[in-house]
Design an enzyme around this catalytic site. Structure first.
Site, PDB file in Angstrom:
ATOM      1  N   ASP A   1     -10.899   3.195   4.093  1.00  0.00           N
ATOM      2  CA  ASP A   1     -11.309   1.791   3.954  1.00  0.00           C
ATOM      3  C   ASP A   1     -12.834   1.672   3.877  1.00  0.00           C
ATOM      4  OD1 ASP A   1      -9.304  -0.104   3.687  1.00  0.00           O
ATOM      5  OD2 ASP A   1      -8.842  -0.172   5.820  1.00  0.00           O
TER       6      ASP A   1
ATOM      7  N   LYS B   1       0.843  -1.204   0.000  1.00  0.00           N
ATOM      8  CA  LYS B   1       0.000   0.000   0.000  1.00  0.00           C
ATOM      9  C   LYS B   1       0.879   1.256   0.000  1.00  0.00           C
ATOM     10  CE  LYS B   1      -3.790  -2.474   2.163  1.00  0.00           C
ATOM     11  NZ  LYS B   1      -4.472  -2.896   3.385  1.00  0.00           N
TER      12      LYS B   1
ATOM     13  N   GLN C   1      -4.355  -1.447   9.628  1.00  0.00           N
ATOM     14  CA  GLN C   1      -4.333  -2.789   9.035  1.00  0.00           C
ATOM     15  C   GLN C   1      -4.951  -3.797  10.017  1.00  0.00           C
ATOM     16  OE1 GLN C   1      -3.239  -3.548   5.839  1.00  0.00           O
ATOM     17  NE2 GLN C   1      -4.073  -5.581   6.267  1.00  0.00           N
TER      18      GLN C   1
END
Ligand code: NAP
Length: 281
Positions: free
Chosen positions: A120, A53, A97
């Protein structure tokens, strides 16, 4: 005739070129888009994900900050870090994460992220906005799947979409996006009786269970679009999806490979969401 491949790497390349152009335009205005990625613990899979990422940000002109913490970081300390990033004007997107260590309440952590920086799309207000048809951020993996369908000009409106898997991060938001695009949607979970009965009726079949070979060729309608979200390891340790690719590709009309399918699209849509957040800002 074997199915056409939907190449997630190729499509990502095109979409990332657009991201890079938009990032350069914002940077020229002194508003370089910024993503903060937080990793707690030392899971090797998570380390690979966050590295990819951050690299994708760097390759496309976004500013990125990777914050790595020891597995025994306290929940209070993590919440304080998120609070600081919420206030940071150089950061437009915050990603924690998952999974987090067991002593940290993941739900509480996600709710602590400012909804306007929740790239997200997991915050309950973003889930609610998606549910009510007015999304601020679309969760990256289902958003990437929609882009894949768009790339083949698939007529989603009126199609029957079957989603195998009902998680908050893939299956449920996927169902909302497909429903909003006019599909008739069936969602299956681990309690579904006779999974094949449902999958055989799918024009679009999205599989996201983490169970290798859960979908075999006899479970697929000839000509269907099969999107494999799963990420598993086969007996020799090679990355593979949830779909029996070798045999299903002989029946399906379109299919996504693993690797090189949904995986790169997920990261691409994270970049897109971060750009959108920075543009809104
Ligand atoms: P998850 O939270 O474990 O959810 C799995 C879902 O699959 C659950 O809803 C579960 O049903 C359902 N399921 C399990 N066994 C089933 C069965 N036999 N028949 C029908 N449904 C079944 O997993 P996730 O986070 O959604 O991830 C799913 C897979 O996608 C994993 O392999 C993950 O690594 C992968 N993934 C890939 C990407 C990417 O970028 N490519 C992104 C995210 C996830 P219940 O609700 O009844 O438990």
């Amino acid at each position: 005739m074997p199915a056409h491949l939907i190449d997630g790497n190729l499509l990502s390349k095109q979409l990332r070129a657009n991201v890079a152009t938009r990032a350069a335009a914002l940077t020229a205005l002194g508003k370089r888009p910024g993503l903060a990625v937080i990793l707690v613990g030392d899971s090797s899979a998570s380390q690979v994900y966050v590295r990819n990422k951050v690299k994708a940000c760097e390759d496309n002109g976004l500013h990125s900050v990777l914050e790595k913490y020891d597995a025994n970081l306290t929940e209070v300390a993590l919440l304080a870090r998120i609070d600081a990033l919420n206030q940071d004007p150089h950061i437009h997107g915050i990603l924690v994460q998952l999974p987090l260590p067991a002593h940290i309440n993941a739900h509480k952590v996600i709710e602590a992220i400012a909804a306007a920086k929740d790239v997200d799309g997991f915050h309950v207000s973003n889930a609610g906005l998606l549910m009510t048809g007015n999304p601020l951020f679309r969760p990256c993996t289902p958003y990437g799947v929609m882009k894949m369908l768009e790339s083949i000009d698939y007529p989603v409106r009126g199609a029957h979409a079957v989603i195998v898997g009902a998680s908050n991060i893939v299956g449920k938001p996927q169902s909302m996006l497909l429903l909003q695009a006019g599909a008739t949607v069936t969602i299956c979970n681990s309690k579904t009786r006779d999974l094949g009965h449902h999958t055989r009726h799918a024009d679009i079949l999205v599989v996201a269970t983490g169970k290798r070979n859960i979908v075999t060729a006899d479970m697929v309608k000839p000509g269907a679009v099969v999107i494999d979200v799963g990420m598993n390891r086969d007996d020799s340790g090679k990355l593979c999806g949830d779909v029996d690719f070798a045999n299903v590709k002989e029946v399906a009309g379109y299919i996504t490979p693993v690797p090189g399918g949904v995986g790169p699209m997920t990261i691409t849509m994270l970049l897109v969401n971060t750009i959108e957040a920075a543009e809104r800002n």
